[in-house]
Every structure is written in structure tokens, then in C-alpha cells.
Scaffold this motif. Structure first.
Motif, PDB file in Angstrom:
ATOM      1  N   CYS A  55     -80.138  75.576  23.583  1.00 29.48           N
ATOM      2  CA  CYS A  55     -80.057  76.983  23.958  1.00 29.48           C
ATOM      3  C   CYS A  55     -78.626  77.271  24.395  1.00 29.48           C
ATOM      4  CB  CYS A  55     -81.037  77.279  25.096  1.00 29.48           C
ATOM      5  SG  CYS A  55     -80.964  78.983  25.653  1.00 29.48           S
ATOM      6  N   ALA A  56     -77.935  78.133  23.656  1.00 28.21           N
ATOM      7  CA  ALA A  56     -76.544  78.459  23.965  1.00 28.21           C
ATOM      8  C   ALA A  56     -76.468  79.842  24.593  1.00 28.21           C
ATOM      9  CB  ALA A  56     -75.706  78.402  22.701  1.00 28.21           C
ATOM     10  N   VAL A  57     -75.615  79.973  25.596  1.00 29.96           N
ATOM     11  CA  VAL A  57     -75.535  81.237  26.335  1.00 29.96           C
ATOM     12  C   VAL A  57     -74.116  81.799  26.306  1.00 29.96           C
ATOM     13  CG1 VAL A  57     -76.040  82.385  28.517  1.00 29.96           C
ATOM     14  CG2 VAL A  57     -77.280  80.304  27.907  1.00 29.96           C
ATOM     15  N   ASP A  58     -74.010  83.051  25.917  1.00 32.43           N
ATOM     16  CA  ASP A  58     -72.729  83.749  25.976  1.00 32.43           C
ATOM     17  C   ASP A  58     -72.814  84.752  27.120  1.00 32.43           C
ATOM     18  OD1 ASP A  58     -70.161  84.647  25.046  1.00 32.43           O
ATOM     19  OD2 ASP A  58     -71.170  86.407  24.233  1.00 32.43           O
ATOM     20  N   VAL A  67     -76.346  86.566  26.406  1.00 38.32           N
ATOM     21  CA  VAL A  67     -76.994  86.541  25.097  1.00 38.32           C
ATOM     22  C   VAL A  67     -77.281  85.081  24.785  1.00 38.32           C
ATOM     23  CG1 VAL A  67     -76.781  87.122  22.658  1.00 38.32           C
ATOM     24  CG2 VAL A  67     -75.763  88.613  24.372  1.00 38.32           C
ATOM     25  N   CYS A  68     -78.561  84.763  24.655  1.00 37.98           N
ATOM     26  CA  CYS A  68     -78.946  83.371  24.443  1.00 37.98           C
ATOM     27  C   CYS A  68     -79.478  83.186  23.027  1.00 37.98           C
ATOM     28  CB  CYS A  68     -80.055  82.946  25.402  1.00 37.98           C
ATOM     29  SG  CYS A  68     -79.871  83.544  27.072  1.00 37.98           S
ATOM     30  N   THR A  69     -79.105  82.076  22.414  1.00 37.98           N
ATOM     31  CA  THR A  69     -79.667  81.741  21.111  1.00 37.98           C
ATOM     32  C   THR A  69     -80.178  80.310  21.163  1.00 37.98           C
ATOM     33  OG1 THR A  69     -77.473  81.069  20.379  1.00 37.98           O
ATOM     34  CG2 THR A  69     -78.217  83.250  19.691  1.00 37.98           C
ATOM     35  N   TRP A 203     -62.556  78.551  23.277  1.00 34.72           N
ATOM     36  CA  TRP A 203     -61.547  78.847  22.259  1.00 34.72           C
ATOM     37  C   TRP A 203     -62.162  79.448  20.993  1.00 34.72           C
ATOM     38  CZ3 TRP A 203     -56.719  79.824  21.439  1.00 34.72           C
ATOM     39  CH2 TRP A 203     -56.135  79.591  20.196  1.00 34.72           C
ATOM     40  N   LYS A 204     -61.888  80.701  20.752  1.00 35.40           N
ATOM     41  CA  LYS A 204     -62.286  81.406  19.535  1.00 35.40           C
ATOM     42  C   LYS A 204     -63.791  81.475  19.283  1.00 35.40           C
ATOM     43  CE  LYS A 204     -58.132  81.488  16.872  1.00 35.40           C
ATOM     44  NZ  LYS A 204     -57.272  80.897  15.897  1.00 35.40           N
ATOM     45  N   THR A 205     -64.594  81.310  20.301  1.00 34.91           N
ATOM     46  CA  THR A 205     -66.043  81.399  20.063  1.00 34.91           C
ATOM     47  C   THR A 205     -66.435  82.799  19.581  1.00 34.91           C
ATOM     48  OG1 THR A 205     -66.267  81.747  22.431  1.00 34.91           O
ATOM     49  CG2 THR A 205     -66.925  79.604  21.592  1.00 34.91           C
ATOM     50  N   SER A 206     -65.653  83.805  19.964  1.00 33.69           N
ATOM     51  CA  SER A 206     -65.979  85.164  19.539  1.00 33.69           C
ATOM     52  C   SER A 206     -65.347  85.514  18.198  1.00 33.69           C
ATOM     53  CB  SER A 206     -65.470  86.169  20.569  1.00 33.69           C
ATOM     54  OG  SER A 206     -65.951  85.847  21.828  1.00 33.69           O
ATOM     55  N   ARG A 207     -64.363  84.741  17.807  1.00 31.65           N
ATOM     56  CA  ARG A 207     -63.595  85.122  16.622  1.00 31.65           C
ATOM     57  C   ARG A 207     -64.048  84.460  15.343  1.00 31.65           C
ATOM     58  NH1 ARG A 207     -58.186  87.472  17.675  1.00 31.65           N
ATOM     59  NH2 ARG A 207     -58.338  88.159  19.822  1.00 31.65           N
ATOM     60  N   GLU A 208     -64.750  83.343  15.482  1.00 29.42           N
ATOM     61  CA  GLU A 208     -65.162  82.642  14.271  1.00 29.42           C
ATOM     62  C   GLU A 208     -66.567  83.043  13.846  1.00 29.42           C
ATOM     63  OE1 GLU A 208     -64.823  78.495  15.019  1.00 29.42           O
ATOM     64  OE2 GLU A 208     -62.638  78.505  14.809  1.00 29.42           O
ATOM     65  N   ARG A 248     -73.990  87.649  19.948  1.00 27.84           N
ATOM     66  CA  ARG A 248     -74.927  86.681  19.395  1.00 27.84           C
ATOM     67  C   ARG A 248     -74.171  85.660  18.543  1.00 27.84           C
ATOM     68  NH1 ARG A 248     -77.933  86.340  14.680  1.00 27.84           N
ATOM     69  NH2 ARG A 248     -79.832  85.093  14.889  1.00 27.84           N
ATOM     70  N   ASN A 249     -73.211  86.148  17.783  1.00 27.33           N
ATOM     71  CA  ASN A 249     -72.369  85.270  16.977  1.00 27.33           C
ATOM     72  C   ASN A 249     -71.628  84.277  17.880  1.00 27.33           C
ATOM     73  OD1 ASN A 249     -70.944  84.540  14.419  1.00 27.33           O
ATOM     74  ND2 ASN A 249     -69.185  85.339  15.541  1.00 27.33           N
ATOM     75  N   ALA A 250     -71.100  84.788  18.990  1.00 30.76           N
ATOM     76  CA  ALA A 250     -70.377  83.924  19.932  1.00 30.76           C
ATOM     77  C   ALA A 250     -71.321  82.869  20.512  1.00 30.76           C
ATOM     78  CB  ALA A 250     -69.786  84.758  21.058  1.00 30.76           C
ATOM     79  N   SER A 251     -72.534  83.301  20.846  1.00 33.37           N
ATOM     80  CA  SER A 251     -73.514  82.389  21.409  1.00 33.37           C
ATOM     81  C   SER A 251     -73.851  81.256  20.432  1.00 33.37           C
ATOM     82  CB  SER A 251     -74.760  83.186  21.788  1.00 33.37           C
ATOM     83  OG  SER A 251     -75.821  82.337  22.076  1.00 33.37           O
TER      84      SER A 251
END
Ligand SMILES: [Zn+2]
Length: 348
Positions: A55-58, A67-69, A203-208, A248-251
Motif C-alpha cells: 500500500c503506497a501513500v502520497d 492518496v493510497c494505492t 525524487w520525481k515520483t510526481s513526474r514519471e 494517484r500516479n505519484a502514489s
């Protein structure tokens, strides 16, 4: 003598209580002990069964505070949960900070070493703490419901100085501190449920792009689908046409990064380090504490497919600090990722 207090948690044993004086009140502090099986190390969990769920959380400073995925080690996306309430807490804080500013203006000088407006500060502090508990509890509940055994956050970056009025600056600072608090609370609550917590680089979690690692375009609805607008709610990947919610993408990237870290280590055939700095590995069991079951501030929604969730809100406010977001000058371009995300070492 009459006693009031919370009930003992399930499967917990009470130790001998101690009498504590707090001002004019007496408190009976009862230590509580709960036995449970220590969760396996992340290294082991990530490398053996391919169906380990992460479970990843942004965490954000906007309305969607978290936002959890949930995804498997192999990368199958199972569910998404948006935890809201950011606007409400931010509005409350802003009002109190405004009152403090006005009081200070009226008083003029503030005596040194003396806390002015103590009651107002305390009010903010309490509300922040309450929200951090609600959000962290909801995160852990979601992870549990989805049978995730690992919880992962990103490291909170540095607080960037914001401009504007006193109330705005103070608000951003407090929202930023709250991220750290949500992490700390979630970590111990998760541990009590046998879930291990870790953190990865922001690092770049939101950009990739979570699907192909190309750089995404981030934009607001009705705007041009290119460039990178920090804090905008939508993303589009020009390489693989992935479209969806930016947080969600970042998460998803946060979750992938954790898997990549351990698989990378396995490739290098490093002997597993006994205690990694950021694994959230804890050596002692904390006393069980059940968080509030109140879900008043959360909006939860599950998404079964990998495609975009229905967007909770497109009204993202000014300051969406991801820790990764820099200026908006970065244009879409292909780059090879420095993390071998596609490794499937143990799944064949
Ligand atoms: Zn893509």
C-alpha cells in the motif's frame, strides 16, 4: 473513587498501573501488552511470494490529504483510496492564524519568551493532531482491508518558503508538519496490525509515468495537456497515453520504487543488511492503540482497473508540494529511468 477511561483493546493484557498527577487531577496509567507475530522483513516479503501487496501513500497539502494505492510486487494495481479533508483543516487553521495576527496587531509588542495567544495556538495544534490521527487511521484501515503487508510513504522533502500573508505562510508550514505526523502515526498503527512501514525517495515520483517511466504532462482540466504545472490534478503520459489523477500516479510510483529498491539490491547480491535505515523496522512492539474509527473526514473509493479513477476534485489549490515538484519549466522528454523497475527476478 470513580474511574473513567477507555476499554482495553482486544487480545491485550493489562500490566500494573501507575498513579500519575497532572495538575489537580490524578491519572491511572495502565500499560497494555499485546503479543503478535513480527512481520517479515520487506526484503523477504518482496522477494518470495509475488502476491505480496504493497500500500503506497502520497501525502499532499491539498484537499486529498492522502492518496493510497494497493499493488502487488508484480505491479498489478488492485485498489485506490482518496482521503480528503484537507480544505476543511486548512480553512480552520487559516481562520485561527488570522485571529492571532489581528490580536498581535492590537497588542503591538510581544513579550519575549512568552507565548502569546496560547489558547489559539493550542486549538490549532489539537485540531491538526486530531486530523493526523483520522488520516493515519484511515490509511491503515485501507491497507488492512486490502490485505497489504507493507505500507510505503515518500520522504518528506524540505519545506519551501512560501510568500503571502502571515496566515498563509503559517498554514503551509503546519500542513507540511502534518505530513510528518501522519507518517509517524500511521507507522505505529500499521505495526500494531502487523504491517511494516517504509519510505522511499520522493525524487520525481510526481513526474514519471507509473506505467512506463516517461515524463508525464501535468495539467488542469480544460488546459493544454502539456508541460508540467505543479499541483495540477491530471496527468497524461505522451509515451504510453496513460491518463489519470496526478496524485494517484505519484502514489503508484512510490509503491513501485520500493519494489525496485529491493530487487536492485537482490541483483547486486548484497547480503541483506540486518536493519536498513528506512525500512521502518521496529525492534519492540508498541502498546496497542486503536485509533478513532471515525471516518468523518474521509472519502474512500476503490478502483478495480488500472485506468483512471473518477477524479475527486479538480479544484486543487495553489500549493501542492510534492517534494518533487520544482519549477514548471520541465518539458516532456524521454529519459531512461535510473531504477530498473521492470525487473522480475523472482516471479518467473
Ligand atoms: Zn507512460
Amino acid at each position: 473513587m470513580r474511574l473513567t477511561g477507555r476499554e482495553l483493546p482486544n487480545q491485550a493484557e493489562a500490566g500494573s498501573p501507575a498513579l500519575i498527577q497532572r495538575g489537580g487531577q490524578w491519572w491511572l496509567h495502565t500499560p497494555v501488552e499485546k503479543q503478535f507475530k513480527r512481520p517479515q522483513k520487506i526484503q523477504t516479503q518482496v522477494s518470495t511470494p509475488a502476491d505480496t501487496r504493497i500500500c503506497a501513500v502520497d501525502l499532499n497539502l491539498t484537499e486529498q490529504m492522502a492518496v493510497c494505492t494497493v499493488q502487488t510486487v508484480e505491479g498489478t494495481i488492485l485498489a485506490t483510496c482518496f482521503i480528503g479533508g484537507g480544505r476543511e483543516i486548512s480553512g480552520f487553521r487559516k481562520r485561527q492564524l488570522g485571529r492571532i495576527a489581528r490580536n498581535r496587531h492590537k497588542t503591538g509588542m510581544i513579550a519575549e519568551n512568552e507565548q502569546d495567544n496560547a489558547d489559539l495556538w493550542q486549538k490549532i495544534q489539537r485540531r491538526d493532531d486530531h486530523h493526523a490521527h483520522l488520516v493515519s487511521t484511515r490509511i491503515v484501515q485501507f491497507a488492512q482491508a486490502q490485505q497489504a503487508s507493507i505500507l510505503v510513504f515518500e520522504h518528506v522533502g524540505d519545506l519551501k518558503p512560501t510568500r503571502g500573508k502571515y496566515s498563509h505562510r503559517g498554514n503551509t508550514k503546519r500542513a507540511f508538519w502534518m505530513k510528518g505526523r501522519i507518517f509517524r502515526y500511521a507507522k505505529y498503527k500499521a505495526w500494531n496490525e502487523g504491517i511494516i512501514t517504509s519510505r522511499v525517495s520522493p525524487w520525481k515520483t510526481s513526474r514519471e509515468c507509473a506505467r512506463c517511466q516517461s515524463l508525464v504532462a501535468r495539467y488542469a482540466q480544460g488546459h493544454l495537456e502539456e508541460g508540467y504545472t505543479s499541483g495540477a490534478p491530471l496527468v497524461l503520459c505522451p509515451a504510453c497515453s496513460m491518463r489519470g489523477n496526478a496524485d494517484r500516479n505519484a502514489s503508484l510510483n512510490i509503491g513501485r520504487r520500493l519494489v525496485a529498491r529491493y530487487q536492485k539490491q537482490a541483483v547486486q547480491e548484497k547480503p541483506p543488511t540486518p536493519l536498513l535505515a528506512n525500512t521502518g523496522d521496529q525492534s519492540s512492539a508498541l502498546p496497542p492503540e486503536r485509533g478513532s474509527k471515525d471516518t468523518g473526514v474521509v472519502v474512500c473509493q476503490e478502483v478495480k482497473s488500472a485506468e483512471g479513477p473518477s477524479l475527486p476534485s479538480t479544484r486543487h489549490a495553489d500549493a501542492n508540494e510534492h517534494g518533487t515538484a520544482q519549477d514548471g519549466s520541465l518539458r516532456m522528454q524521454k529519459r531512461s529511468s535510473d531504477i530498473p523497475c521492470q525487473l522480475r527476478l523472482f516471479t518467473e
